[in-house]
Design a protein around this motif. Structure first.
Motif, PDB file in Angstrom:
ATOM      1  N   MET A   1      82.125 116.590  93.576  1.00  0.00           N
ATOM      2  CA  MET A   1      81.492 117.450  92.570  1.00  0.00           C
ATOM      3  C   MET A   1      82.236 117.317  91.249  1.00  0.00           C
ATOM      4  O   MET A   1      81.867 116.520  90.410  1.00  0.00           O
ATOM      5  N   GLY A   2      83.301 118.070  91.017  1.00  0.00           N
ATOM      6  CA  GLY A   2      84.062 117.970  89.797  1.00  0.00           C
ATOM      7  C   GLY A   2      83.670 119.034  88.778  1.00  0.00           C
ATOM      8  O   GLY A   2      82.859 119.938  89.039  1.00  0.00           O
ATOM      9  N   TYR A   3      84.243 118.854  87.563  1.00  0.00           N
ATOM     10  CA  TYR A   3      84.039 119.847  86.512  1.00  0.00           C
ATOM     11  C   TYR A   3      83.769 119.134  85.177  1.00  0.00           C
ATOM     12  O   TYR A   3      84.247 118.022  84.931  1.00  0.00           O
ATOM     13  N   LEU A   4      83.041 119.845  84.342  1.00  0.00           N
ATOM     14  CA  LEU A   4      82.892 119.450  82.935  1.00  0.00           C
ATOM     15  C   LEU A   4      83.632 120.481  82.109  1.00  0.00           C
ATOM     16  O   LEU A   4      83.374 121.687  82.224  1.00  0.00           O
ATOM     17  N   ILE A   5      84.554 120.004  81.283  1.00  0.00           N
ATOM     18  CA  ILE A   5      85.369 120.936  80.511  1.00  0.00           C
ATOM     19  C   ILE A   5      85.290 120.595  79.030  1.00  0.00           C
ATOM     20  O   ILE A   5      85.042 119.452  78.636  1.00  0.00           O
ATOM     21  N   CYS A   6      85.482 121.635  78.221  1.00  0.00           N
ATOM     22  CA  CYS A   6      85.523 121.478  76.755  1.00  0.00           C
ATOM     23  C   CYS A   6      86.858 122.017  76.285  1.00  0.00           C
ATOM     24  O   CYS A   6      87.136 123.219  76.425  1.00  0.00           O
ATOM     25  N   GLY A   7      87.695 121.132  75.754  1.00  0.00           N
ATOM     26  CA  GLY A   7      89.007 121.553  75.301  1.00  0.00           C
ATOM     27  C   GLY A   7      88.969 122.348  74.010  1.00  0.00           C
ATOM     28  O   GLY A   7      89.955 122.981  73.643  1.00  0.00           O
ATOM     29  N   LYS A   8      87.846 122.349  73.337  1.00  0.00           N
ATOM     30  CA  LYS A   8      87.771 123.047  72.052  1.00  0.00           C
ATOM     31  C   LYS A   8      87.551 124.541  72.239  1.00  0.00           C
ATOM     32  O   LYS A   8      88.265 125.366  71.661  1.00  0.00           O
ATOM     33  N   CYS A   9      86.573 124.898  73.060  1.00  0.00           N
ATOM     34  CA  CYS A   9      86.287 126.323  73.261  1.00  0.00           C
ATOM     35  C   CYS A   9      86.790 126.833  74.612  1.00  0.00           C
ATOM     36  O   CYS A   9      86.585 128.003  74.943  1.00  0.00           O
ATOM     37  N   LYS A  10      87.409 125.910  75.400  1.00  0.00           N
ATOM     38  CA  LYS A  10      87.981 126.264  76.701  1.00  0.00           C
ATOM     39  C   LYS A  10      86.923 126.813  77.653  1.00  0.00           C
ATOM     40  O   LYS A  10      87.120 127.817  78.336  1.00  0.00           O
ATOM     41  N   ASN A  11      85.794 126.138  77.683  1.00  0.00           N
ATOM     42  CA  ASN A  11      84.744 126.442  78.650  1.00  0.00           C
ATOM     43  C   ASN A  11      84.722 125.342  79.712  1.00  0.00           C
ATOM     44  O   ASN A  11      85.055 124.181  79.433  1.00  0.00           O
ATOM     45  N   TYR A  12      84.313 125.719  80.897  1.00  0.00           N
ATOM     46  CA  TYR A  12      84.188 124.713  81.954  1.00  0.00           C
ATOM     47  C   TYR A  12      82.955 125.033  82.785  1.00  0.00           C
ATOM     48  O   TYR A  12      82.467 126.161  82.819  1.00  0.00           O
ATOM     49  N   TYR A  13      82.461 123.976  83.432  1.00  0.00           N
ATOM     50  CA  TYR A  13      81.289 124.134  84.290  1.00  0.00           C
ATOM     51  C   TYR A  13      81.543 123.360  85.574  1.00  0.00           C
ATOM     52  O   TYR A  13      81.923 122.181  85.540  1.00  0.00           O
ATOM     53  N   LYS A  14      81.325 124.029  86.688  1.00  0.00           N
ATOM     54  CA  LYS A  14      81.524 123.406  87.986  1.00  0.00           C
ATOM     55  C   LYS A  14      80.227 122.750  88.427  1.00  0.00           C
ATOM     56  O   LYS A  14      79.185 123.401  88.521  1.00  0.00           O
ATOM     57  N   LEU A  15      80.286 121.445  88.647  1.00  0.00           N
ATOM     58  CA  LEU A  15      79.101 120.713  89.065  1.00  0.00           C
ATOM     59  C   LEU A  15      78.712 121.097  90.484  1.00  0.00           C
ATOM     60  O   LEU A  15      79.569 121.286  91.357  1.00  0.00           O
ATOM     61  N   GLN A  16      77.398 121.197  90.696  1.00  0.00           N
ATOM     62  CA  GLN A  16      76.889 121.471  92.028  1.00  0.00           C
ATOM     63  C   GLN A  16      76.776 120.174  92.817  1.00  0.00           C
ATOM     64  O   GLN A  16      76.949 119.069  92.278  1.00  0.00           O
ATOM     65  N   SER A  17      76.477 120.318  94.076  1.00  0.00           N
ATOM     66  CA  SER A  17      76.480 119.148  94.957  1.00  0.00           C
ATOM     67  C   SER A  17      75.443 118.105  94.553  1.00  0.00           C
ATOM     68  O   SER A  17      75.660 116.905  94.705  1.00  0.00           O
ATOM     69  N   GLU A  18      74.311 118.553  94.028  1.00  0.00           N
ATOM     70  CA  GLU A  18      73.251 117.609  93.664  1.00  0.00           C
ATOM     71  C   GLU A  18      73.337 117.190  92.195  1.00  0.00           C
ATOM     72  O   GLU A  18      72.485 116.451  91.707  1.00  0.00           O
ATOM     73  N   GLU A  19      74.369 117.634  91.481  1.00  0.00           N
ATOM     74  CA  GLU A  19      74.496 117.347  90.062  1.00  0.00           C
ATOM     75  C   GLU A  19      75.544 116.280  89.806  1.00  0.00           C
ATOM     76  O   GLU A  19      76.488 116.109  90.575  1.00  0.00           O
ATOM     77  N   SER A  20      75.357 115.593  88.659  1.00  0.00           N
ATOM     78  CA  SER A  20      76.296 114.565  88.226  1.00  0.00           C
ATOM     79  C   SER A  20      76.615 114.793  86.757  1.00  0.00           C
ATOM     80  O   SER A  20      75.831 115.414  86.016  1.00  0.00           O
ATOM     81  N   ALA A  21      77.759 114.281  86.333  1.00  0.00           N
ATOM     82  CA  ALA A  21      78.149 114.440  84.929  1.00  0.00           C
ATOM     83  C   ALA A  21      77.153 113.762  83.989  1.00  0.00           C
ATOM     84  O   ALA A  21      76.993 114.158  82.826  1.00  0.00           O
ATOM     85  N   LYS A  22      76.450 112.736  84.500  1.00  0.00           N
ATOM     86  CA  LYS A  22      75.474 112.033  83.672  1.00  0.00           C
ATOM     87  C   LYS A  22      74.227 112.876  83.396  1.00  0.00           C
ATOM     88  O   LYS A  22      73.442 112.543  82.512  1.00  0.00           O
ATOM     89  N   ASP A  23      74.067 113.948  84.185  1.00  0.00           N
ATOM     90  CA  ASP A  23      72.892 114.802  83.992  1.00  0.00           C
ATOM     91  C   ASP A  23      73.043 115.743  82.802  1.00  0.00           C
ATOM     92  O   ASP A  23      72.069 116.405  82.418  1.00  0.00           O
ATOM     93  N   PHE A  24      74.230 115.798  82.221  1.00  0.00           N
ATOM     94  CA  PHE A  24      74.502 116.775  81.168  1.00  0.00           C
ATOM     95  C   PHE A  24      74.748 116.063  79.833  1.00  0.00           C
ATOM     96  O   PHE A  24      75.045 114.867  79.788  1.00  0.00           O
ATOM     97  N   VAL A  25      74.663 116.854  78.796  1.00  0.00           N
ATOM     98  CA  VAL A  25      74.878 116.317  77.451  1.00  0.00           C
ATOM     99  C   VAL A  25      76.350 115.983  77.262  1.00  0.00           C
ATOM    100  O   VAL A  25      77.210 116.409  78.049  1.00  0.00           O
ATOM    101  N   ASP A  26      76.642 115.231  76.207  1.00  0.00           N
ATOM    102  CA  ASP A  26      78.009 114.765  75.979  1.00  0.00           C
ATOM    103  C   ASP A  26      78.856 115.770  75.218  1.00  0.00           C
ATOM    104  O   ASP A  26      80.083 115.654  75.207  1.00  0.00           O
ATOM    105  N   HIS A  27      78.203 116.718  74.558  1.00  0.00           N
ATOM    106  CA  HIS A  27      78.955 117.661  73.730  1.00  0.00           C
ATOM    107  C   HIS A  27      78.614 119.095  74.106  1.00  0.00           C
ATOM    108  O   HIS A  27      77.485 119.399  74.512  1.00  0.00           O
ATOM    109  N   CYS A  28      79.595 119.938  73.942  1.00  0.00           N
ATOM    110  CA  CYS A  28      79.429 121.361  74.207  1.00  0.00           C
ATOM    111  C   CYS A  28      78.655 122.012  73.066  1.00  0.00           C
ATOM    112  O   CYS A  28      78.487 121.430  71.983  1.00  0.00           O
ATOM    113  N   ASP A  29      78.203 123.238  73.285  1.00  0.00           N
ATOM    114  CA  ASP A  29      77.489 123.965  72.236  1.00  0.00           C
ATOM    115  C   ASP A  29      78.368 124.230  71.026  1.00  0.00           C
ATOM    116  O   ASP A  29      77.867 124.389  69.906  1.00  0.00           O
TER     117      ASP A  29
END
Length: 222
Positions: A1-29
């Motif tokens: 699974m893994g995580y997507l993290i943003c070092g700028k605003c210190k937000n993170y998102y835990k990927l679900q079992s059916e999700e991949s990092a490629k399914d998400f955008v490259d930049h945080c809000d």
């Protein structure tokens, strides 16, 4: 699974079992770049879990493009229809203005030509009411010869009365012109003003035209 993290605003998102990092955008809000990590050891309490925007699927991208093209076509069609309608209204409005101006100009020309033709037709001694013209001419001649001063205003009143006694304005003016010309001609003869014979005759005709027209005009308005 893994995580997507943003070092700028210190937000993170835990990927679900059916999700991949490629399914998400490259930049945080917040504008920071998202980074994928296998493990996340949260030591700093400022880190917080947040939702990350997913990339649009190919089907969604295709549907959005179709909707966009459809909207553009509808907008272009609507714009063209509005422009076409405005152009037609503008042309129709200009055509109506041209017709109105033409008709007004034509009516003015027709009225002017008719007036000129009427005057030409009256350049004769027809329609002269001599039983009226002769007595008034004699009265004006006497006033012109004998009296002076304010009594000469009676001349203008008599000429206006001649025009007033006719139902037709042009014929009334014509009789007043003849009356004025003859009376001023005779008056200049009786007073011995031979040098002013022609000018006074013309003046009498002018006075007759003006006063007779006024009298005939008043008759038409009563």
């Amino acid at each position: 699974m893994g995580y997507l993290i943003c070092g700028k605003c210190k937000n993170y998102y835990k990927l679900q079992s059916e999700e991949s990092a490629k399914d998400f955008v490259d930049h945080c809000d917040c504008g920071g770049k998202l980074r994928y990590v296998e493990n996340l050891d949260i030591v700093d309490p400022n880190w917080k879990q947040a939702q990350i925007t997913k990339k649009s699927t190919k089907r969604e991208i295709l549907r959005n493009k179709i909707q966009s093209l459809h909207s553009i076509r509808n907008l272009n069609l609507k714009t063209r229809l509005v422009q076409f309608w405005n152009n037609r209204r503008y042309k129709i409005h200009n055509a109506q203005n041209w017709n109105n101006n033409y008709n007004t100009h034509y009516n003015r020309e027709t009225g002017l030509i008719g007036l000129i033709n009427s005057i030409k037709n009256e350049l004769n001694f027809n329609n002269i009411r001599w039983p009226l013209v002769i007595p008034v001419t004699m009265a004006i001649t006497v006033i012109f010869t004998i009296t002076q001063g304010i009594l000469t205003l009676l001349i203008f009143l008599l000429l206006a009365a001649v025009g007033y006694l006719f139902n037709d304005q042009l014929i009334g003016t014509k009789n007043a012109v003849v009356t004025g010309a003859i009376s001023y001609f005779l008056g200049s003869l009786f007073t011995g003003s031979f040098l002013y014979l022609i000018p006074l005759t013309i003046l009498g005709a002018i006075n007759g035209a003006v006063c007779g027209w006024i009298g005939a005009y008043i008759k038409t308005k009563i």
